[in-house]
Scaffold this motif. Structure first.
Motif, mmCIF file in Angstrom:
data_model
loop_
_atom_site.group_PDB
_atom_site.id
_atom_site.type_symbol
_atom_site.label_atom_id
_atom_site.label_comp_id
_atom_site.label_asym_id
_atom_site.label_seq_id
_atom_site.Cartn_x
_atom_site.Cartn_y
_atom_site.Cartn_z
ATOM 1 N N VAL A 1 0.861 -1.186 0.000
ATOM 2 C CA VAL A 1 0.000 0.000 0.000
ATOM 3 C C VAL A 1 0.896 1.234 0.000
ATOM 4 O O VAL A 1 1.893 1.291 0.721
ATOM 5 C CB VAL A 1 -0.920 0.033 1.247
ATOM 6 N N LYS A 2 0.535 2.169 -0.844
ATOM 7 C CA LYS A 2 1.300 3.404 -0.893
ATOM 8 C C LYS A 2 0.357 4.553 -0.528
ATOM 9 O O LYS A 2 -0.702 4.702 -1.149
ATOM 10 C CB LYS A 2 1.854 3.604 -2.306
ATOM 11 N N LEU A 3 0.759 5.324 0.492
ATOM 12 C CA LEU A 3 -0.089 6.439 0.923
ATOM 13 C C LEU A 3 0.606 7.737 0.547
ATOM 14 O O LEU A 3 1.768 7.946 0.898
ATOM 15 C CB LEU A 3 -0.271 6.399 2.445
ATOM 16 N N TYR A 4 -0.109 8.583 -0.181
ATOM 17 C CA TYR A 4 0.442 9.902 -0.515
ATOM 18 C C TYR A 4 0.012 10.855 0.582
ATOM 19 O O TYR A 4 -1.173 11.112 0.749
ATOM 20 C CB TYR A 4 -0.090 10.386 -1.861
ATOM 21 N N VAL A 5 0.971 11.371 1.345
ATOM 22 C CA VAL A 5 0.590 12.152 2.520
ATOM 23 C C VAL A 5 1.046 13.607 2.437
ATOM 24 O O VAL A 5 1.041 14.307 3.445
ATOM 25 C CB VAL A 5 1.139 11.501 3.814
ATOM 26 N N ASN A 6 1.448 14.071 1.271
ATOM 27 C CA ASN A 6 1.975 15.438 1.201
ATOM 28 C C ASN A 6 0.928 16.513 1.501
ATOM 29 O O ASN A 6 1.270 17.613 1.876
ATOM 30 C CB ASN A 6 2.694 15.707 -0.119
ATOM 31 N N ASP A 7 -0.353 16.174 1.336
ATOM 32 C CA ASP A 7 -1.390 17.149 1.654
ATOM 33 C C ASP A 7 -2.113 16.827 2.956
ATOM 34 O O ASP A 7 -3.204 17.323 3.205
ATOM 35 C CB ASP A 7 -2.421 17.201 0.510
#
Lengths: 620, 220
Positions: free
Chosen positions: A263-269
């Protein structure tokens, strides 16, 4: 929101030249990869082209098959027509007889064909849905069956035309030959003697039986050719499609296997509070964190940058004046901004291990991940190149927010850190340990999780309803991809099956009708002293010659097809050139099994007949 | 010297009500070098007799000895080999192999036996048959008479103990018929070839040393 953009990398550069920051643009790496391999425009058009060719082949060979059957049926009934003619049936009557017979045949056969076609589609869809049902997305209910009138009408019309034309030529043949010749069922051999020359090697190796077998192949060139072509085409399509499927899907499969997270979580926002909530979730079994700094690292020495023809590597700051419709540079000249990527201690050490660097020796140093993939011109061909001239132990000097910074390069690599495996950015990536560079103002970009249950994890993430969070579930993507590949495989192999069936019918027709026509000849061969064993050997050799010739043509064509696919996709990834050995072996075995069965069948048919009966029948 | 002995040969086709006694207890002998004609009406059993002698069919009862060998003691394959060495068959419709040229058709029995073709003998035979300028032609390029001459060549190439001809002139015009008969006569006289020939035609039968007349499967 996803935009479909062609040539994504160059578009990103355009955006960057408008002084936007990369961090705000999430490229869906997985989608990009799909585009590159599977559903790029050229792949889809290739798929369509292949389908088109296959459909054309199917139509062509079925037309031939129908024609062939008609010719055979007429030959078998020549005697009857001769009889009719001798008792006074006119040519017109015989012709009408043949046409009428085919009319009845069409009236029965076409509806049966259409109904069984619809039934086959129904069964196929049932099978496909039951196989892939669990893989599909929630909002798709599987493939739905839809019967459209156009293909039905088209195939009916095509059948009618084919039947009519074949019947007409058969009728002509039946009505033309004179009764005596018909009664004697004399086969017309129109071939010239010099065409029947047999290579010395054939008669040397296979003796008289082989020579006869070889000559038999040439007695009716047209039919022989049809048979060879139809088998060769099946082999060609099988091998080529196999290559296509292998490269398209197996590559994707391998790709997922290489990932050490699912699982890849994009957390930049995402707020840091929310990130904390995420961290505490169940099933977050093994985590790797990926950070990036908010500002860019602009290097001083732009001579260290390799210019790549046709690619914008160095960028210029400025703005676009809409009134003047031109780009106004900010006058600071061209520059190069490197991306600085941070990994936490654990992840960094893992990464170092992967690229073969001892973590002990490189405190306060950076790794330069320097590999750039791009499309050549407007083509779908990809190329790769290094961006920088920096080497190991060089020091990269530049500024971040007007503050001078320098990094010592511990290693240059083309291996990307977790989470950036498929991201190729124009600035390259400088990878550091976050803990060593705390002052750099790192912000979390992505969290990569190796979860024991990715689906459950995603479910829990959804429940948290976190603002700005985007994620990719690779387990699910792999499933979808497998489902997709299964569907495509079923349809492509379905095509192959149909073509092969038609090919088989053709061989069957050819061989059995040849047997029919040659009964008398076989009888005389036996009467002048050919033993059963020699006779069987002759027929076996004949069929073997067929298969070997078709196999040679088919395999050569298949290899050409495979090569063409490589040229079209310029696939050179990891695997190197792929030689379709398995499909070749499979087709060789399949052809021989098939031919063996047909041989057995026709042999049984011939051996049933009594030499003396045949000769007597012929000597009316 | 006796080359063929037929002993109590019977052949019954069908069963019960449709039973036909095609051949009924036929016995006779033929000496080496003899030219025998078998005549009889259609259905008298002459073709059946010829096929039984040639070993292409098996009798209901009785024996046939060729060169002292009981040919029905052979199995099918042995019989086929025996046939290609000892028996030459000539048919009304020639039964040539359409994809082989004249020369290949003639030498086929030798080749089936994996024997070398004696070129000198082949040339002599082709000359005898008058097919010198037709050697490389396929059967469909030949006239009926030429085809029949080819099939005679095929029968003679192996120097068989016996040649069996089933109505060899039945499908030919009178001129070609005459040629064929002369050819058979010549091979009988010059090469001491034993020949058994079936015919309808009494004029042709007369050239034979002996005439056997069949009626309803019996010699009369």
């Amino acid at each position: 929101m996803f935009y479909e953009i062609q040539g994504v990398s160059s578009n990103l550069e355009m955006i960057s030249s408008d002084n936007l920051k990369y961090d705000n643009i999430i490229t869906n790496d997985e989608l990009l990869r799909w585009e590159a391999f599977a559903f790029s425009d050229s792949t889809v058009s290739t798929l369509f082209a292949i389908s088109g060719i296959v459909i054309f082949i199917i139509i062509f060979t079925s037309v031939f098959c129908i024609r062939n059957s008609f010719a055979i049926a007429t030959t078998e009934k020549m005697k009857m027509y001769g009889m009719l003619s001798s008792v006074g049936a006119t040519r017109k009557q015989i012709r009408r007889n043949v046409i009428f017979e085919s009319l009845i045949l069409g009236v029965i056969a076409i509806p049966i064909g259409i109904l069984s076609g619809i039934f086959a589609v129904f069964v196929l869809i049932k099978i496909v849905n039951s196989l892939i049902g669990e893989f599909l997305l929630a909002n798709v209910d599987g493939i739905i069956m839809k019967v459209t009138p156009l293909p039905i009408v088209l195939s009916a019309i095509l059948s009618i035309i084919t039947i009519y034309l074949s019947a007409r030529s058969s009728a002509k043949k039946a009505s033309k030959v004179n009764p005596i010749e018909l009664l004697r069922n004399a086969e017309k051999i129109t071939i010239k003697p010099n065409k029947l020359k047999t290579p010395k090697i054939i008669s040397k190796v296979f003796k008289t039986g082989g020579e006869l077998a070889y000559k038999n192949l040439k007695r009716s060139r047209k039919r022989y050719r049809t048979t060879v072509i139809s088998i060769a085409v099946s082999i060609f399509v099988f091998i080529t499609m196999n290559t296509f499927l292998t490269n398209m899907f197996d590559l994707a499969d391998d790709y997922y296997k290489d990932y050490s997270y699912n699982v890849k979580l994009y957390v930049n926002d995402v707020d840091s509070k929310d990130i904390d909530r995420i961290q505490k979730l169940n099933y977050m079994d093994e985590k790797f964190a990926l950070y990036e700094i908010a500002d860019n690292f602009e290097i001083y020495d732009i001579d260290k940058v390799n210019e790549i023809p046709g690619q914008i590597i160095l960028t210029e700051g400025g703005y676009y004046d809409e009134e003047k419709e031109e780009f106004i540079p900010d006058g600071k000249g061209k520059r190069m901004e490197m991306n600085i990527v941070g990994l936490d201690d654990e992840t960094f050490n893992k990464y170092l291990k992967e690229i073969g660097v001892n973590p002990k020796n490189i405190t306060n140093q950076a790794i330069l991940s320097d590999q750039y993939f791009y499309y050549i011109g407007d083509t779908s061909k990809r190329a790769e190149k290094r961006i920088y001239k920096y080497n190991k132990n060089d020091t990269i000097v530049g500024k971040i927010n007007d503050e001078e910074k320098s990094f010592k390069v511990a290693a240059v690599t083309d291996i990307k850190p977790y989470g950036l495996e498929t991201t190729y950015r124009v600035g390259g990536d400088l990878i550091v340990n976050v803990d060593e560079y705390k002052k750099l103002n790192f912000e979390p970009r992505a969290i990569l999780v190796q979860s024991s249950n990715a689906d459950k994890l995603v479910e829990e993430l959804e429940k948290l309803n976190i603002n700005g969070l985007q994620y990719v579930n690779f387990d699910e993507m792999a499933r979808e991809e497998r489902a997709m590949s299964l569907i495509v495989k079923i349809f492509l192999y379905g095509f192959i099956t149909v073509i092969t069936l038609i090919g088989v019918t053709n061989i069957f027709n050819t061989i059995t009708s040849n047997m029919e026509l040659r009964q008398k000849e076989f009888a005389s061969l036996k009467s002048i002293g050919m033993t059963k064993k020699e006779f069987n050997r002759m027929i076996n050799l004949e069929t073997c010659f067929y298969s070997v010739k078709s196999l040679i043509y088919g395999i050569v064509l298949g290899l050409i097809g495979t090569f063409a696919l490589y040229m079209a996709f310029s696939i050179k990834i990891e695997k190197g050139i792929y030689i379709p050995i398995n499909p070749i072996i499979i087709s060789i075995i399949a052809v021989f099994i098939l031919v063996f069965i047909i041989m057995k069948y026709s042999m049984a048919k011939i051996n049933k007949q009594n030499t003396i009966e045949t000769i007597r029948n012929e000597n009316i | 010297m006796e080359i063929l002995r037929v002993e109590n040969l019977s052949k019954i086709y069908g069963k019960d009500e449709v039973q036909v006694n095609a051949l009924d207890n036929v016995s006779f002998t033929v000496d080496e070098g003899e030219f025998v004609a078998i005549v009889g009406a259609s259905g008298s059993g002459k073709s059946t007799l010829l096929h039984l002698i040639g070993g292409v069919d098996r009798p209901t009862s009785g024996k046939v000895f060729i060169d002292g060998k009981d040919i029905y003691k052979f199995n099918d394959d042995e019989l086929a080999v025996f046939r290609r060495r000892q028996v030459g068959l000539i048919y009304q419709f020639y039964n040539l192999i359409p994809i082989l040229n004249v020369e290949e058709n003639i030498t086929l029995p030798l080749k089936l036996d994996n024997r070398k073709v004696d070129e000198e003998k082949l040339n002599e035979l082709i000359k005898l048959l008058g097919l010198e300028d037709r050697r490389k032609h396929l059967p469909n390029e030949l006239s009926g008479g030429q085809q029949q001459r080819t099939s005679i060549g095929r029968a003679m190439i192996t120097n068989p103990s016996i040649i069996l001809a089933d109505e060899p002139t039945g499908n030919l015009d009178s001129k070609s018929s005459e040629e064929i008969v002369k050819l058979l006569e010549k091979s009988n006289k010059d090469y001491k070839q034993t020949i058994i020939m079936i015919t309808h035609n009494m004029d042709i039968a007369k050239i034979a040393d002996r005439i056997i007349r069949l009626e309803d499967g019996r010699i009369v």
